[in-house]
Motif scaffolding. Structure first.
Motif, PDB file in Angstrom:
ATOM      1  N   GLN A  36     -81.119  85.821 -79.421  1.00 23.08           N
ATOM      2  CA  GLN A  36     -79.776  86.307 -79.230  1.00 23.08           C
ATOM      3  C   GLN A  36     -79.649  87.694 -79.844  1.00 23.08           C
ATOM      4  OE1 GLN A  36     -77.659  84.737 -77.466  1.00 23.08           O
ATOM      5  NE2 GLN A  36     -75.759  85.874 -77.797  1.00 23.08           N
ATOM      6  N   PRO A  37     -79.067  88.665 -79.126  1.00 18.42           N
ATOM      7  CA  PRO A  37     -78.939  90.002 -79.705  1.00 18.42           C
ATOM      8  C   PRO A  37     -78.152  89.984 -81.011  1.00 18.42           C
ATOM      9  CG  PRO A  37     -78.394  90.019 -77.368  1.00 18.42           C
ATOM     10  CD  PRO A  37     -78.517  88.586 -77.769  1.00 18.42           C
ATOM     11  N   MET A  42     -77.633  95.419 -77.659  1.00 19.00           N
ATOM     12  CA  MET A  42     -77.420  95.052 -76.266  1.00 19.00           C
ATOM     13  C   MET A  42     -78.397  93.957 -75.852  1.00 19.00           C
ATOM     14  SD  MET A  42     -76.866  98.725 -74.372  1.00 19.00           S
ATOM     15  CE  MET A  42     -76.846  97.894 -72.776  1.00 19.00           C
ATOM     16  N   PRO A  43     -78.066  93.177 -74.837  1.00 17.49           N
ATOM     17  CA  PRO A  43     -79.036  92.222 -74.299  1.00 17.49           C
ATOM     18  C   PRO A  43     -80.162  92.958 -73.590  1.00 17.49           C
ATOM     19  CG  PRO A  43     -77.093  92.298 -72.908  1.00 17.49           C
ATOM     20  CD  PRO A  43     -76.782  93.117 -74.127  1.00 17.49           C
ATOM     21  N   THR A  44     -81.220  92.226 -73.230  1.00 14.96           N
ATOM     22  CA  THR A  44     -82.365  92.803 -72.544  1.00 14.96           C
ATOM     23  C   THR A  44     -82.438  92.275 -71.113  1.00 14.96           C
ATOM     24  OG1 THR A  44     -83.937  91.044 -73.081  1.00 14.96           O
ATOM     25  CG2 THR A  44     -83.573  92.737 -74.761  1.00 14.96           C
ATOM     26  N   GLY A  49     -80.223  84.821 -67.173  1.00 10.41           N
ATOM     27  CA  GLY A  49     -80.657  83.432 -67.007  1.00 10.41           C
ATOM     28  C   GLY A  49     -81.204  82.793 -68.264  1.00 10.41           C
ATOM     29  N   LYS A  50     -80.894  83.334 -69.438  1.00  7.83           N
ATOM     30  CA  LYS A  50     -81.490  82.849 -70.685  1.00  7.83           C
ATOM     31  C   LYS A  50     -81.136  81.389 -70.972  1.00  7.83           C
ATOM     32  CE  LYS A  50     -81.142  83.167 -75.664  1.00  7.83           C
ATOM     33  NZ  LYS A  50     -80.422  83.745 -76.816  1.00  7.83           N
ATOM     34  N   TRP A  51     -79.870  81.006 -70.828  1.00  5.55           N
ATOM     35  CA  TRP A  51     -79.472  79.640 -71.176  1.00  5.55           C
ATOM     36  C   TRP A  51     -80.170  78.615 -70.295  1.00  5.55           C
ATOM     37  CZ3 TRP A  51     -73.447  80.442 -71.728  1.00  5.55           C
ATOM     38  CH2 TRP A  51     -73.191  81.119 -72.925  1.00  5.55           C
ATOM     39  N   ALA A  52     -80.324  78.906 -69.017  1.00  3.71           N
ATOM     40  CA  ALA A  52     -81.045  77.984 -68.130  1.00  3.71           C
ATOM     41  C   ALA A  52     -82.504  77.872 -68.553  1.00  3.71           C
ATOM     42  CB  ALA A  52     -80.939  78.457 -66.683  1.00  3.71           C
ATOM     43  N   LYS A  53     -83.124  79.004 -68.940  1.00  2.00           N
ATOM     44  CA  LYS A  53     -84.511  78.975 -69.403  1.00  2.00           C
ATOM     45  C   LYS A  53     -84.633  78.164 -70.688  1.00  2.00           C
ATOM     46  CE  LYS A  53     -85.038  83.516 -69.198  1.00  2.00           C
ATOM     47  NZ  LYS A  53     -85.661  84.854 -69.274  1.00  2.00           N
ATOM     48  N   GLN A  54     -83.682  78.329 -71.601  1.00  3.53           N
ATOM     49  CA  GLN A  54     -83.701  77.544 -72.829  1.00  3.53           C
ATOM     50  C   GLN A  54     -83.643  76.052 -72.526  1.00  3.53           C
ATOM     51  OE1 GLN A  54     -80.345  79.310 -74.986  1.00  3.53           O
ATOM     52  NE2 GLN A  54     -81.735  79.710 -76.669  1.00  3.53           N
ATOM     53  N   CYS A  55     -82.747  75.689 -71.630  1.00  8.86           N
ATOM     54  CA  CYS A  55     -82.544  74.272 -71.333  1.00  8.86           C
ATOM     55  C   CYS A  55     -83.745  73.657 -70.633  1.00  8.86           C
ATOM     56  CB  CYS A  55     -81.288  74.110 -70.479  1.00  8.86           C
ATOM     57  SG  CYS A  55     -80.872  72.407 -70.056  1.00  8.86           S
TER      58      CYS A  55
END
Length: 319
Positions: A36-37, A42-44, A49-55
Motif C-alpha cells: 500500500q502506498p 502515488m500508486p504504481t 487490480g491489487k485487491w483482486a490479486k491479493q484475494c
C-alpha cells in the motif's frame, strides 16, 4: 517479511496494517502485488487490480514451508535471513543479508543459495515531487553471464508517476511505465518492455483501474492480443468476493474466482477455484506484533483421490 522477497520483490508490512494487507510481492502466476502506498506516495502500475490479486493469489503459492526473520540492530542497521522449500522438500533455497542506512543512501547486501544480490538506493524530493534511484547488482554463477547490473529510477509528481528500469551491464531489457492518477479513484497507465539485443518491443500494456473503499475494477490490454479483467467487491465488514479472467485471448483462456472472510481483526480465511478445477484454501493471521503465519491447502477437485494436492506453511518473524 524478508528483504529477499522485497527484491524479488517484497517489503515488511507497515505499522497498523492487517492480515489482508500483508502480502507477498509476487506469485507463481507472475503477478506483482505491491505494498500500500505510504502517505504522500502515488500508486504504481501494479496497483491496478491489487485487491483482486491479493484475494486470489496471496498465500496459494508457497511450497512446503517458508520462514524469514528480521532483526533490527539499530535504526540504521538490520539483519535478515530466509528459507523455503517446494512440496518435495528437495528444492531448498535461502540466504542471509544485511541492510544499512548510509546518510541519504540505503544499502542491502544478500548472500543467497544461488548467488549474490546488492543494492544501493536513494530517495529525495526534487522539483516539487519525489525522485528515486536504486542500483541493483546480481551474480548467479549458474547463469555464466557474470554480474548483472540494472538501474531502477523514477519520479512522481501528482497526478503523474514514471518508473523505469535501465540496463547497465549484461541485462538485455529496458522497461518502464507511466501512470496517471485522477480524483483518488481512477488510474490510467501504459507499460512497455524493450529488448535491446533483438531491437524490438516485447510487451505493450494499456490499463485502466477504479477503486473506492469497497469496490475495485481493473482492465488490462496486452500487446493488443490479450484482454484481462478483474473485480473485487466487499460485502459488509467481513465478506469479499473476487474474479480474475481473460476476457479475450487467442488461446487458453484462464479464470480464477474466490472470496475471503475476515474471521477477526488479525485473521483471514480465503478460498479460490481456477478453471483447471484446482481449489485452494488459505488461512493467514498475525499472531503477534512480531509473528505472522500463513497456512494453505490445495486440492485437485477433478481428481480428489490421486490428484496433485499440496499444503504449505509460511512464518514471518521480527526479532
Amino acid at each position: 517479511m524478508s528483504v529477499y522477497k522485497r527484491f524479488t520483490l517484497k517489503k515488511k508490512k507497515r505499522e497498523g496494517s492487517n492480515a489482508e494487507d500483508d502480502e507477498p510481492r509476487s506469485s507463481s502466476d507472475g503477478e506483482v502485488i505491491p505494498k500500500q502506498p505510504l502517505e504522500g506516495e502515488m500508486p504504481t502500475f501494479f496497483h491496478v487490480g491489487k485487491w483482486a490479486k491479493q484475494c486470489l493469489t496471496t498465500g496459494y503459492d508457497f511450497g512446503a514451508w517458508h520462514i524469514d526473520c528480521t532483526t533490527n540492530v539499530s535504526e540504521k542497521l538490520g539483519l535478515y535471513s530466509f528459507g523455503s522449500a517446494r512440496p518435495d522438500v528437495r528444492n531448498v533455497a535461502g540466504g542471509v543479508g544485511i541492510r544499512e542506512k548510509l546518510g541519504i543512501f540505503n544499502l542491502y547486501q544478500t548472500w543467497q543459495t544461488n548467488g549474490l544480490l546488492s543494492t544501493l538506493g536513494v530517495r529525495t524530493e526534487a522539483a516539487g515531487g519525489l525522485a528515486n534511484a536504486m542500483l541493483r547488482a546480481t551474480y548467479i554463477p549458474q547463469n555464466n553471464d557474470g554480474v548483472n547490473v540494472e538501474l531502477y529510477t523514477g519520479y512522481e509528481r501528482p497526478p503523474v508517476k514514471l518508473d523505469v528500469i535501465i540496463p547497465v551491464l549484461n541485462v538485455p531489457k529496458f522497461m518502464g511505465y507511466v501512470l496517471l492518477h485522477l480524483a483518488d479513484n481512477y488510474m490510467f497507465a501504459y507499460r512497455s518492455v524493450y529488448n535491446i539485443n533483438d531491437m524490438e518491443f516485447e510487451k505493450h500494456v494499456l490499463c485502466v483501474g477504479y477503486q473506492n473503499e469497497n469496490t475495485e475494477y481493473g482492465l488490462k490490454l496486452e500487446n493488443f492480443k490479450e484482454l484481462r479483467g478483474s473485480l473485487f467487491q466487499r460485502v459488509g465488514e467481513r465478506w469479499a468476493f473476487a474474479l480474475k479472467a481473460h476476457l479475450y485471448r487467442e488461446q487458453g483462456r484462464h479464470f480464477s474466482v474466490g472470496g475471503q472472510y475476515k474471521i477477526h481483526e488479525d485473521g483471514l480465511l480465503k478460498m479460490r477455484v481456477r478453471e483447471n478445477g484446482f481449489m485452494g484454501l488459505v488461512y493467514q493471521a498475525i499472531l503477534s506484533e512480531n509473528i505472522d503465519v500463513m497456512y494453505h491447502v490445495g486440492i485437485n477437485a477433478k481428481s480428489p483421490l490421486d490428484g496433485n494436492h499440496k499444503f504449505g506453511v509460511a512464518w514471518s518473524l521480527k526479532c
